[in-house]
Design a protein around this motif. Structure first.
Motif, mmCIF file in Angstrom:
data_model
loop_
_atom_site.group_PDB
_atom_site.id
_atom_site.type_symbol
_atom_site.label_atom_id
_atom_site.label_comp_id
_atom_site.label_asym_id
_atom_site.label_seq_id
_atom_site.Cartn_x
_atom_site.Cartn_y
_atom_site.Cartn_z
ATOM 1 N N LEU A 91 -25.449 -27.382 -22.258
ATOM 2 C CA LEU A 91 -26.385 -26.268 -22.155
ATOM 3 C C LEU A 91 -25.887 -24.974 -22.805
ATOM 4 C CD1 LEU A 91 -27.642 -26.635 -18.477
ATOM 5 C CD2 LEU A 91 -28.910 -27.133 -20.573
ATOM 6 N N ARG A 94 -27.298 -23.854 -26.126
ATOM 7 C CA ARG A 94 -28.759 -24.002 -26.201
ATOM 8 C C ARG A 94 -29.433 -22.922 -25.351
ATOM 9 N NH1 ARG A 94 -26.088 -28.639 -26.768
ATOM 10 N NH2 ARG A 94 -26.826 -30.090 -28.373
ATOM 11 N N LEU A 97 -32.993 -23.457 -23.786
ATOM 12 C CA LEU A 97 -32.947 -24.395 -22.665
ATOM 13 C C LEU A 97 -32.295 -23.737 -21.443
ATOM 14 C CD1 LEU A 97 -33.603 -27.214 -21.695
ATOM 15 C CD2 LEU A 97 -31.463 -28.023 -22.706
ATOM 16 N N GLU A 100 -34.955 -21.669 -19.796
ATOM 17 C CA GLU A 100 -35.987 -22.472 -19.155
ATOM 18 C C GLU A 100 -35.479 -23.103 -17.856
ATOM 19 O OE1 GLU A 100 -39.158 -22.490 -19.985
ATOM 20 O OE2 GLU A 100 -38.638 -21.106 -21.591
#
Length: 104
Positions: A91, A94, A97, A100
């Motif tokens: 993660l 990113r 992501l 989110e």
């Protein structure tokens, strides 16, 4: 009536076994803390905890109503413990992501 009949179990017939000291929890719930965006979190970490997080994602766990960062959770099964650093590693680069997941 098809509801199950209420029974009163004879507890003296049950055998109780102690849990292992480590790796016995098959379920664990953690939050994700993104120290790049501490304003997104309802409960704030102390400045020392923010400094220790150093701009990275970390797991948080709530105990007695207080959120604290954790790096490991040894009571979780070995498979959960093995996945924890891998999930953060995946993660970390990113950013969309990361956002989110925190929003979920």
């Amino acid at each position: 009536d098809e509801s199950p009949q209420l029974i009163d179990p004879d507890l003296s017939r049950f055998e109780v076994f102690p849990s292992k000291y480590k790796h016995y929890r098959m379920r664990a719930g953690f939050g994700l803390f993104d120290s790049d965006h501490p304003e997104h979190h309802r409960q704030k970490l102390s400045s020392a905890e923010l400094k220790a997080a150093g701009g990275a994602l970390s797991y948080v766990f709530w105990m007695n109503g207080r959120m604290g960062r954790i790096e490991r959770f040894p009571i979780a099964t070995e498979s959960i413990c093995a996945m924890m650093p891998r999930v953060l590693q995946y993660l970390t680069p990113r950013h969309t992501l990361r956002h989110e997941i925190r929003s979920a």
